[in-house]
Design an enzyme around this catalytic site. Structure first.
Site, short mmCIF file in Angstrom:
data_model
loop_
_atom_site.label_atom_id
_atom_site.label_comp_id
_atom_site.label_asym_id
_atom_site.label_seq_id
_atom_site.Cartn_x
_atom_site.Cartn_y
_atom_site.Cartn_z
CD GLU A 1 -9.21 22.85 6.41
OE1 GLU A 1 -9.51 24.07 6.46
OE2 GLU A 1 -9.41 22.06 7.36
CB CYS B 1 -12.71 23.93 12.69
SG CYS B 1 -14.28 23.22 13.21
CG ASP C 1 -6.93 8.21 -1.64
OD1 ASP C 1 -5.87 8.77 -1.96
OD2 ASP C 1 -6.98 7.07 -1.15
CG HIS D 1 -12.74 22.20 8.38
ND1 HIS D 1 -11.57 22.06 9.09
CD2 HIS D 1 -13.74 21.79 9.19
CE1 HIS D 1 -11.85 21.55 10.28
NE2 HIS D 1 -13.15 21.38 10.37
CB SER E 1 -0.90 -0.01 1.23
OG SER E 1 -0.11 0.10 2.38
CE LYS F 1 13.37 -10.76 -15.20
NZ LYS F 1 14.50 -10.42 -14.33
N1 GLN Z 1 -13.94 20.10 18.42
C1 GLN Z 1 -14.59 21.23 17.84
C2 GLN Z 1 -16.07 20.99 17.60
O1 GLN Z 1 -16.52 19.89 17.59
C3 GLN Z 1 -13.91 21.64 16.55
C4 GLN Z 1 -14.06 20.63 15.46
C5 GLN Z 1 -13.06 20.82 14.36
O2 GLN Z 1 -12.04 21.49 14.52
N2 GLN Z 1 -13.32 20.21 13.24
O3 GLN Z 1 -16.81 21.92 17.42
#
Ligand code: GLN
Length: 551
Positions: free
Chosen positions: A524, A391, A75, A522, A17, A227
């Site tokens: 990102e 977050c 992925d 998030h 893997s 080969k």
């Molecule tokens: N632990 C925090 C919550 O549940 C932040 C979660 C996170 O950073 N994804 O709100």
């Protein structure tokens, strides 16, 4: 069973893997898409978890949340970044998911009194899901990555489903085996035997690979290609050499050079061949790989690093990629340093962070490292070092502000301290019941939600629009009872849910700090090579500015 004229490419791993099946899958997807064939990419994870949401990131890397809210494997993040589009929940499946549907149907008597068995019932549910994914908006080709390695118990049913599809549609289904050719140090010679054995294993399932992607340290030479062709029963021009590369984003460029895309189209009887238009992609790869670009030093202060002797940057994969994309856009070379938050609790001074141009506290859960992260955030705020909180990193930004600016010494999140005198971060209302019932899987606030941005703020200037949509994964929120107090003390909530209840972005005005901003979502997860995320770009820009001023 299969859709008319639809084509399927199964990507399987031989030998071991971690040799880049995901990158091969993503690259094939990008190549075919750029040649004018709409594709969809599917990840099959053979484990029994219903989704990736309940796994610790040190077990399995980052949890990548789709727009729909499905918690998937990292992925899927690579697939989205390569294709430059959102994937759907149909594009992901685990054994847990497959079995859950079959068992639910059995409980509802939908099998009409039959004995329910792995074959045909589970296999057919797998095929049904592959078809559902193929139905995406005009997709012509599905590229399906089967997780694990050939020979594992867990993925055998998925390979069996693929075999049946091939048997029924011999001209529409291809198997690509990603293998590894080791060069043992003592021999100094690249060995093909493990690949031969892996092909034999695959043959025992009734499946013959059409292509071998031969991963290795160096280029695979002609002799070894011959080969492999003879011993693995694969045409020599379909043995593709894939030596180690410095950046995964180079892979599609190399594959195009080796004409992998055209060879796949030939094998699939898709005759309208075009050159893949990869110029924007190539520009990005060049910018991202430019060793001469001025450096910008970013510290990621987190906790999911230590798995034995390994540093597991996989846990924050999308964050790292998002930094890279924005840095490439700004013609900067990011140097990312992992800083273990726990070190600050053990007495390491936060002042050590002064050597960085920017500091990130990414998402996280639970208590460990939290006081260390708060120390880092305080240092960033007081020393005016660009700070970006994702977050948990936003919740902690607010806690730090409440403690040290508002003077609420016992400000905390109820995730850690239920009895906190000032619960500035608190469980969302709908979450209370989930936790009381022990319902952890798939119950967070997940996926894309809209947010309105306040005029005249950093966030609004970055996005250049009023309404944005970002992906979430959290149970806790900024306690509305503290919003006014925090705002009166200078913190700005620049992004809010449409009903004004959930605080989505917190920031300090530019007059107070060059870049001090946190997002409840998030960002990102939506950063892509060809469309970097505006907040990451502003953060890296601020970091680069600090760098220049320091010199
Ligand atoms: N632990 C925090 C919550 O549940 C932040 C979660 C996170 O950073 N994804 O709100």
């Amino acid at each position: 069973m299969a859709r008319d004229g639809h084509k399927y490419i199964f990507v399987l791993g031989g030998v071991m893997s971690g040799v880049g099946k995901g990158v091969v899958t993503s690259s094939i997807g990008l190549l075919l898409q750029q040649k004018g064939y709409p594709v969809n990419l599917v990840k099959v994870d053979p484990y029994l978890n219903v989704d990736a949401g309940t796994m610790n990131p040190t077990e399995h890397g980052e949890v990548f949340v789709l727009r729909s809210g499905l918690e998937t494997d990292q992925d899927m993040g690579n697939y989205e970044r390569f294709l430059g589009r959102d994937l759907t929940p149909d594009d992901y499946m685990t054994s847990g998911m497959v079995y859950q549907s079959v068992i639910a149907r059995e409980r509802a008597l939908e099998y009409g009194g039959k004995c329910v068995e792995a074959i045909p019932h589970v296999r057919d549910e797998i095929l049904r899901r592959i078809e559902a994914a193929a139905a995406y908006n005009g997709s012509r080709v599905s590229v399906i990555e089967i997780g694990g390695t050939i020979g594992d118990f867990q993925n055998a049913l998925f390979i069996e489903a693929a075999r049946v599809l091939k048997m029924e549609h011999p001209n529409d289904v291809l198997f690509v085996m990603v293998s590894y050719l080791p060069t043992p140090g003592t021999l100094g010679e690249m060995k093909t035997k493990p690949t031969q054995t892996a092909v034999r294993d695959l043959n025992s399932y009734g499946v013959q690979p059409d292509f071998i992607i031969a991963r290795s340290k160096e280029h695979v030479d002609e002799k070894r290609k011959e080969k492999l062709a003879v011993w693995c029963n694969v045409r020599k021009d379909r043995v593709i050499s894939a030596p180690d590369i410095t950046s995964i984003y180079e892979a599609p460029l190399n594959f195009e050079e080796d004409k992998l895309g055209d060879a796949l189209l030939d094998a699939l009887n898709l005759s309208e061949k075009r050159r893949a238009s990869l110029s924007a992609w190539r520009r990005f790869v060049l910018a991202a790989g430019n060793e001469k670009a001025p450096e910008v030093a970013i510290a990621i202060v987190g906790k999911y690093f230590d798995t034995g002797d390994f540093v597991l940057s996989d846990a924050y994969l999308s964050v790292i990629e998002a930094i890279k994309f924005s840095a490439a856009k700004l013609k900067r070379r990011p140097r990312i340093t992992w800083v273990n938050a726990k070190d600050f609790e053990r007495g390491k001074p936060a002042a050590l962070l002064g050597k960085f141009d920017g500091i990130i506290v990414p998402g996280g859960f639970g208590e460990s490292g939290i006081e260390g992260k708060l120390k880092a955030i305080r240092f960033a705020r007081e020393k005016k070092i660009p700070y970006f909180g994702l977050c948990y990193g936003m919740q902690l930004l607010v806690i730090e502000y409440a403690r040290n600016v508002l003077g609420l010494a016992d400000a905390h999140t109820t995730e850690i301290k239920k009895s906190a005198e000032h619960p500035v971060v608190d469980l969302m209302l709908e979450q209370k019941k989930h936790l009381a019932d022990n319902k952890y899987g798939g119950t967070m606030r997940l996926g894309a939600y809209p947010a309105y941005l306040k005029k005249g703020t950093l966030a609004r200037a970055a996005y250049k629009k009023e309404l944005v949509e970002e992906r979430h994964r959290h149970r806790y929120e900024i306690n509305p009872a503290y919003v006014k107090q925090l705002e009166d003390a200078g913190l700005v909530f620049s992004g809010m849910s449409p009903d004004g209840i959930l605080m989505e972005i917190a920031e300090l005005p530019r007059s107070a700090h060059p870049f001090m901003l946190g997002t409840q979502f998030h960002p990102e997860l939506q950063a892509r090579p060809l469309s970097p995320h505006p907040l990451f770009t502003e953060f890296v820009r601020a970091a680069a500015l600090r760098r220049r001023k320091r010199k």
